[in-house]
Design a protein around this motif. Structure first.
Motif, PDB file in Angstrom:
ATOM      1  N   UNK A  95       0.847  -1.190   0.000  1.00 55.95           N
ATOM      2  CA  UNK A  95       0.000   0.000   0.000  1.00 55.95           C
ATOM      3  C   UNK A  95       0.882   1.239   0.000  1.00 55.95           C
ATOM      4  N   UNK A  96       0.481   2.272  -0.720  1.00 56.72           N
ATOM      5  CA  UNK A  96       1.132   3.580  -0.634  1.00 56.72           C
ATOM      6  C   UNK A  96       0.602   4.248   0.635  1.00 56.72           C
ATOM      7  N   UNK A 111       5.781   2.922   1.670  1.00 56.89           N
ATOM      8  CA  UNK A 111       4.913   1.795   1.324  1.00 56.89           C
ATOM      9  C   UNK A 111       4.847   0.824   2.495  1.00 56.89           C
ATOM     10  N   UNK A 112       3.745   0.093   2.553  1.00 61.27           N
ATOM     11  CA  UNK A 112       3.549  -0.937   3.582  1.00 61.27           C
ATOM     12  C   UNK A 112       3.341  -2.263   2.863  1.00 61.27           C
ATOM     13  N   UNK A 141       0.249   8.086  -8.541  1.00 63.53           N
ATOM     14  CA  UNK A 141      -0.016   7.267  -7.374  1.00 63.53           C
ATOM     15  C   UNK A 141      -0.490   8.165  -6.239  1.00 63.53           C
ATOM     16  N   UNK A 142      -1.404   7.653  -5.430  1.00 61.82           N
ATOM     17  CA  UNK A 142      -1.960   8.411  -4.314  1.00 61.82           C
ATOM     18  C   UNK A 142      -1.926   7.571  -3.043  1.00 61.82           C
ATOM     19  N   UNK A 143      -2.038   8.245  -1.914  1.00 65.57           N
ATOM     20  CA  UNK A 143      -2.105   7.547  -0.632  1.00 65.57           C
ATOM     21  C   UNK A 143      -3.278   6.567  -0.630  1.00 65.57           C
ATOM     22  N   UNK A 147      -0.354  -1.538  -4.873  1.00 66.43           N
ATOM     23  CA  UNK A 147       0.570  -1.806  -5.971  1.00 66.43           C
ATOM     24  C   UNK A 147       1.093  -3.229  -5.878  1.00 66.43           C
ATOM     25  N   UNK A 148       1.473  -3.770  -7.025  1.00 64.17           N
ATOM     26  CA  UNK A 148       2.214  -5.015  -7.102  1.00 64.17           C
ATOM     27  C   UNK A 148       3.564  -4.647  -7.718  1.00 64.17           C
ATOM     28  N   UNK A 149       4.651  -4.946  -7.040  1.00 66.89           N
ATOM     29  CA  UNK A 149       5.956  -4.482  -7.501  1.00 66.89           C
ATOM     30  C   UNK A 149       7.005  -5.585  -7.362  1.00 66.89           C
TER      31      UNK A 149
END
Length: 501
Positions: A95-96, A111-112, A141-143, A147-149
């Motif tokens: 998560x952002x 990120x978490x 991207x926003x709070x 995401x998948x990274x």
């Protein structure tokens, strides 16, 4: 009277000092003494304290128990943060958790990480992410976005050799266990849960609400962009729109404290409730609710939580008919914060907050009584000077040690930024209240922008004055301790001379 104050002062100070020594010992001996040994030692000490009735021995055993508690909590905290990261490239969902900010060709954000290499993890990994931007599609991207990274997760490491600021330790203190660089071709949108439990989800929703509120109230692309960015930073803790020149000007002039949400801001919000409802128990209770609601909305950053704890303790002390804060209260606040996170002991913000308050407690009254003007305006001016000097004398060794900078016109800066900050925060509250009333909202908006603009122009003017700051004057840890010993020795000597006279 003085003796009574000493008797009241020393017990909690002794406990706070013993607790801090325990935390330091727990950190130094982490690989040699386990949490179980610390805990067992504490239990033995407290049992002996209950069995042995001699007062002096009991005092020593209680101090030893507190020390062992500090070691226990520190050992536990280090165990939680000591996460083994994969050495190879990892795939993860995250998560952002902070507003992504543009730095040239990259985005920077928190990120978490919720799952790693296809497996859910019991405790999320907090990381600082640097994302290479795709300038053709301008990925946004926003709070709260999932995401998948794919990238290498690294342990935090220091990035500068020209200061005493320990970035890796700062990351650890604030709960970050990794940092990573993500190319844009290795990052994709994904549906990710907002948190493992109800509290985490609520915190994430609060951060999303803060970012949306910031964009709604303070987003401006015209001539007032600089003013809006300062207002957003001061009221909601969103510093994403602040440019480098503005940050540098505030730092050089000695006004950086108004940009970082801290005791000043919560103190102003606290005073709003007292202004509206008086100093009754109900008013104090509403004040506590208000400052914690604000702390929650801005994402519960450590500086705000620390200030909220201190103000809550002050309010509770006031409710039980104690008239003011004291070293006893300050020591209790320190213990509460360190119990929550023992690593806060190494947080520069924690150190400066408590040293500033300790400086005001120690020096403000003697300084003020040197002149003690009876004219209200002169009294306010002299009182403001005394507060600034008291706090500065107790904090400048830490600033020199960590940042190597001393702002020469900090008194002048505080004369400008503190009233402006007070007006801006009052107006920000009015701005939110008057959202349904467009005409009135526009008037409030105009006032707040003018106040922020005046403050910005003043800050840039002060920063541009000759000799506005002393740069690159770093001192070692030993020199920092010697400087504090010198300051305290002089204060003690002056008090002894005063008593004799």
């Amino acid at each position: 009277m003085y003796t009574n104050n000493k008797l009241q002062l020393y017990p909690l100070l002794r406990l706070a000092i013993a607790f801090c020594i325990g935390i330091v010992a727990g950190n130094l001996l982490y690989e040699h003494i386990t949490m179980g040994i610390w805990l067992t030692s504490g239990i033995i000490f407290i049992v002996l304290a209950l069995l042995i009735k001699r007062e002096h021995i009991q005092s020593i055993l209680i101090a030893a128990t507190t020390l062992a508690l500090g070691g226990t909590l520190m050992s536990r905290q280090l165990k939680v943060t000591d996460i083994q990261l994969p050495k190879e490239t990892s795939q993860y969902e995250a998560l952002i958790t902070s507003t992504p900010t543009v730095h040239g060709k990259v985005l920077k954000c928190d990120i978490e990480i919720m799952s790693l290499n296809g497996k859910a993890i019991s405790s999320p990994i907090n990381a600082k992410a640097t994302i290479l931007r795709d300038t053709t599609t301008k990925m946004k991207l926003n709070t709260g976005d999932g995401i998948c990274a794919e990238s290498v997760l690294e342990k935090p490491h220091n990035i500068s050799v020209n200061s005493n600021f320990n970035y890796a330790q700062w990351m650890k203190i604030h709960g970050y266990t990794a940092q990573t660089f993500i190319p844009y071709w290795n990052i994709h949108p994904a549906r990710v849960s907002l948190g493992k439990n109800a509290y985490d989800r609520l915190c994430m929703k609060a951060r999303i609400f803060r970012d949306n509120l910031s964009k709604k109230l303070f987003a401006d692309n015209g001539k007032d962009k600089e003013a809006y960015s300062v207002i957003s930073a001061m009221t909601l803790g969103d510093k994403s729109a602040l440019d480098k020149d503005t940050k540098n000007a505030f730092s050089i002039s000695g006004g950086s404290h108004v940009l970082a949400l801290s005791g000043l801001h919560l103190g102003i919000i606290f005073s709003v409730f007292l202004l509206l409802f008086g100093h009754s128990a109900i008013a104090m209770t509403l004040s506590i609710i208000g400052i914690w609601a604000f702390a929650f909305i801005v994402g519960m950053p450590p500086s705000v939580v620390r200030s909220a704890v201190m103000l809550s303790i002050y309010a509770l002390v006031s409710i039980i008919n104690r008239r003011s804060m004291s070293f006893n209260t300050l020591a209790f606040a320190a213990i509460v914060i360190l119990v929550i996170n023992p690593l806060s002991l190494w947080d520069i913000g924690f150190q400066m907050s408590f040293m500033a308050v300790a400086g005001i407690f120690t020096l403000y009254k003697p300084m003020y009584m040197l002149l003690h003007p009876y004219n209200k305006l002169l009294s306010w001016i002299w009182g403001s000077i005394c507060v600034s000097l008291s706090a500065q004398i107790f904090t400048f060794p830490i600033v020199l040690h960590c940042f190597g900078r001393f702002s020469c016109y900090f008194i002048l800066t505080n004369f400008i930024v503190v009233p402006c900050a007070t007006l801006i925060i009052y107006m920000a509250v009015a701005l939110i209240i008057t959202i349904p009333l467009t005409a009135l909202n526009n008037i409030v908006c105009y006032v707040i922008v003018q106040a922020a603009g005046l403050m910005n122009r003043s800050i840039f003017f002060i920063a541009g004055l000759p000799g506005s700051s002393i740069e690159n004057f770093y001192i070692s840890t030993l020199q920092t301790w010697l400087l504090y010993i010198f300051i305290l020795s002089n204060i003690a000597m002056l008090r002894i001379l005063k008593v004799r006279n």
